[in-house]
Design a protein around this motif. Sequence first.
Motif, mmCIF file in Angstrom:
data_model
loop_
_atom_site.group_PDB
_atom_site.id
_atom_site.type_symbol
_atom_site.label_atom_id
_atom_site.label_comp_id
_atom_site.label_asym_id
_atom_site.label_seq_id
_atom_site.Cartn_x
_atom_site.Cartn_y
_atom_site.Cartn_z
ATOM 1 N N GLY A 17 -13.817 -18.628 -16.815
ATOM 2 C CA GLY A 17 -12.969 -19.629 -16.190
ATOM 3 C C GLY A 17 -12.864 -19.516 -14.684
ATOM 4 N N THR A 18 -13.465 -18.487 -14.091
ATOM 5 C CA THR A 18 -13.417 -18.334 -12.639
ATOM 6 C C THR A 18 -14.733 -18.775 -12.010
ATOM 7 O OG1 THR A 18 -14.240 -16.044 -12.636
ATOM 8 C CG2 THR A 18 -11.855 -16.374 -12.866
ATOM 9 N N ALA A 19 -14.631 -19.304 -10.796
ATOM 10 C CA ALA A 19 -15.827 -19.710 -10.065
ATOM 11 C C ALA A 19 -16.649 -18.503 -9.645
ATOM 12 C CB ALA A 19 -15.428 -20.535 -8.839
ATOM 13 N N ALA A 20 -15.985 -17.389 -9.308
ATOM 14 C CA ALA A 20 -16.705 -16.180 -8.909
ATOM 15 C C ALA A 20 -17.631 -15.703 -10.019
ATOM 16 C CB ALA A 20 -15.719 -15.079 -8.528
ATOM 17 N N ALA A 21 -17.157 -15.760 -11.245
ATOM 18 C CA ALA A 21 -17.983 -15.330 -12.371
ATOM 19 C C ALA A 21 -19.181 -16.254 -12.562
ATOM 20 C CB ALA A 21 -17.140 -15.282 -13.642
ATOM 21 N N ILE A 22 -18.963 -17.557 -12.397
ATOM 22 C CA ILE A 22 -20.052 -18.527 -12.562
ATOM 23 C C ILE A 22 -21.185 -18.240 -11.594
ATOM 24 C CG2 ILE A 22 -20.674 -20.954 -12.169
ATOM 25 C CD1 ILE A 22 -19.364 -20.597 -14.833
ATOM 26 N N VAL A 23 -20.865 -17.812 -10.361
ATOM 27 C CA VAL A 23 -21.925 -17.544 -9.380
ATOM 28 C C VAL A 23 -22.355 -16.083 -9.379
ATOM 29 C CG1 VAL A 23 -21.293 -19.493 -7.923
ATOM 30 C CG2 VAL A 23 -20.293 -17.232 -7.455
ATOM 31 N N GLY A 66 -15.707 -19.587 -2.974
ATOM 32 C CA GLY A 66 -14.990 -19.277 -1.743
ATOM 33 C C GLY A 66 -13.598 -19.874 -1.730
ATOM 34 N N GLN A 67 -13.484 -21.117 -2.168
ATOM 35 C CA GLN A 67 -12.168 -21.767 -2.236
ATOM 36 C C GLN A 67 -11.237 -20.988 -3.153
ATOM 37 O OE1 GLN A 67 -13.216 -25.640 -3.684
ATOM 38 N NE2 GLN A 67 -14.436 -26.143 -1.859
ATOM 39 N N PRO A 106 -15.414 -24.333 2.226
ATOM 40 C CA PRO A 106 -15.360 -24.023 3.650
ATOM 41 C C PRO A 106 -16.711 -23.830 4.317
ATOM 42 C CG PRO A 106 -15.067 -22.004 2.399
ATOM 43 C CD PRO A 106 -15.205 -23.115 1.389
ATOM 44 N N LEU A 107 -17.795 -24.162 3.630
ATOM 45 C CA LEU A 107 -19.133 -23.863 4.141
ATOM 46 C C LEU A 107 -19.611 -24.925 5.124
ATOM 47 C CD1 LEU A 107 -20.833 -22.762 0.807
ATOM 48 C CD2 LEU A 107 -20.164 -21.273 2.699
ATOM 49 N N THR A 108 -19.937 -24.485 6.332
ATOM 50 C CA THR A 108 -20.622 -25.357 7.278
ATOM 51 C C THR A 108 -22.117 -25.079 7.204
ATOM 52 O OG1 THR A 108 -20.494 -23.801 9.133
ATOM 53 C CG2 THR A 108 -18.602 -25.291 8.800
ATOM 54 N N LYS A 109 -22.884 -25.915 7.863
ATOM 55 C CA LYS A 109 -24.342 -25.804 7.787
ATOM 56 C C LYS A 109 -24.848 -24.433 8.206
ATOM 57 C CE LYS A 109 -28.552 -28.139 9.376
ATOM 58 N NZ LYS A 109 -29.092 -29.277 10.190
ATOM 59 N N LEU A 110 -24.212 -23.822 9.202
ATOM 60 C CA LEU A 110 -24.670 -22.532 9.713
ATOM 61 C C LEU A 110 -24.216 -21.353 8.857
ATOM 62 C CD1 LEU A 110 -24.219 -23.122 13.548
ATOM 63 C CD2 LEU A 110 -26.361 -23.052 12.241
ATOM 64 N N SER A 119 -22.301 -17.778 3.030
ATOM 65 C CA SER A 119 -21.417 -16.727 3.544
ATOM 66 C C SER A 119 -20.365 -16.325 2.520
ATOM 67 C CB SER A 119 -20.747 -17.190 4.838
ATOM 68 O OG SER A 119 -19.947 -18.347 4.618
ATOM 69 N N THR A 120 -19.926 -17.263 1.696
ATOM 70 C CA THR A 120 -18.937 -16.942 0.668
ATOM 71 C C THR A 120 -19.478 -15.886 -0.297
ATOM 72 O OG1 THR A 120 -19.740 -18.889 -0.531
ATOM 73 C CG2 THR A 120 -17.710 -19.141 0.739
ATOM 74 N N ASN A 121 -20.772 -15.957 -0.604
ATOM 75 C CA ASN A 121 -21.324 -15.002 -1.556
ATOM 76 C C ASN A 121 -21.450 -13.609 -0.958
ATOM 77 O OD1 ASN A 121 -22.266 -14.721 -4.310
ATOM 78 N ND2 ASN A 121 -24.220 -14.130 -3.397
ATOM 79 N N GLU A 122 -21.666 -13.507 0.351
ATOM 80 C CA GLU A 122 -21.697 -12.173 0.940
ATOM 81 C C GLU A 122 -20.346 -11.493 0.761
ATOM 82 O OE1 GLU A 122 -22.480 -9.805 5.116
ATOM 83 O OE2 GLU A 122 -23.861 -11.374 4.500
ATOM 84 N N LEU A 123 -19.270 -12.219 1.004
ATOM 85 C CA LEU A 123 -17.944 -11.619 0.856
ATOM 86 C C LEU A 123 -17.680 -11.232 -0.601
ATOM 87 C CD1 LEU A 123 -14.733 -12.590 2.693
ATOM 88 C CD2 LEU A 123 -14.655 -12.297 0.215
ATOM 89 N N LEU A 124 -18.018 -12.105 -1.533
ATOM 90 C CA LEU A 124 -17.844 -11.774 -2.945
ATOM 91 C C LEU A 124 -18.645 -10.537 -3.322
ATOM 92 C CD1 LEU A 124 -18.126 -15.320 -4.570
ATOM 93 C CD2 LEU A 124 -16.042 -13.975 -4.292
#
Length: 400
Positions: free
Chosen positions: A258-264, A156-157, A207-211, A297-302
């Motif tokens: 080298g990208t975080a998006a690819a790692i996840v 997400g960052q 940016p992830l909060t508990k909710l 939530s970051t993964n939904e957007l990705l």
Amino acid sequence: MPRKVFVIGVGMTKFEKPGRREGWDYPAMVAESGTAALNDAGLDYSAVQEVYAGYVYGDSTSGQRAVYELGATGVPVVNVNNNCATGSSALWLAARSVKGGLADCVLAVGFEKMAPGSLSEVWPDREGPLSRHVRALAESRGPGAPMAPWMFAAAGQEHMEKYGTTAEQFAKIAHKNHRHSVDNPFAQFRREFSLDEILAAPTIVGPLTKLQCSPTSDGSAAAILASEEFVDHHGLAAQAIEVVGQSVVTDREDTFDGTAAAIVGAHMSRTAAQRVYDQAGLGPEDVDVIELHDCFSTNELLTYEALGLCAPGEGGELVDAGRTTHGGTWVVNPSGGLISKGHPLGATGLAQCAELTWQLRGTAGKRQVPAAATRSGVALAHNIGLGGAAVVTAYRPAER
């Protein structure tokens, strides 16, 4: 010629906070979800020819112990573990058996009895299956913990830095999913949180909060898959949902680009989705309802971008335009998703199957997506596990 594959029965338990239902062990969970699926199909367990049982946390042959609650008929029972994609991997195996003509009626069931709190390694005395992923991410983004939220927060960052996506846009995804869950009696959480409450919740890893994080959960879900001949013989065409495309993709070399998006798993998800679109002769514009893997939530957007709902970098705009909820282009996670429905790892993919089956049948109650409940309705499921596997499945009603 490959045979057609149909979902003819689905069932699931309510997803619960670990330990909330006293004495509720995994065999009881499967007795509940499996019986519901059999009843939905109007079948006795004796009709089932094979079983694929998915779980992540448990001893060997827990699948056998679980399904013996439904009957001990001597049929093959295969235990499946593919991290958070376990349930959909069991579904994929069941579908392949039917498609290949090896069986006419197969049960896929997933379950999980989890410990409260963040996920942790069970076998610290050996190489961890995510060790290469963790090392690669730490080299590019710096170390962090807890592991799962750190990994998806890093993605997400990265998206924020590259495309200007905001913390509020990620929070809006959680707001949507919590709102959707209010109408889902199977959801662990059924409260609509305001956007301010979501942003003000304790930060896990920014940016992830508990909710914005899926909770640990207990629960089970099941699906019965059958051949066209079986459907016709038992008069089940009116409720049958066809699996029109399905793909499992594991890590490739570009996972470590080298990208975080690819790692996840972004590349895995994109590849699996395109293969399914090609198999089904469909595109994202044909889809009405989607259940996708919003572990955070970051993964939904990705995943919006990986599934082709928008171009890379445009996920935040999709959120702001309200295109992924009722009244938009697609309804994404009408069940509440993992964030609000809960995430018992082995059950998640099969719970997605259950929700989409109900949506395509037009029996989803207050959370029904009207366009899905038509003869031309199309549903898409996305389930991912790090380490890794991405499973995408497309469904549409059987021809009647």
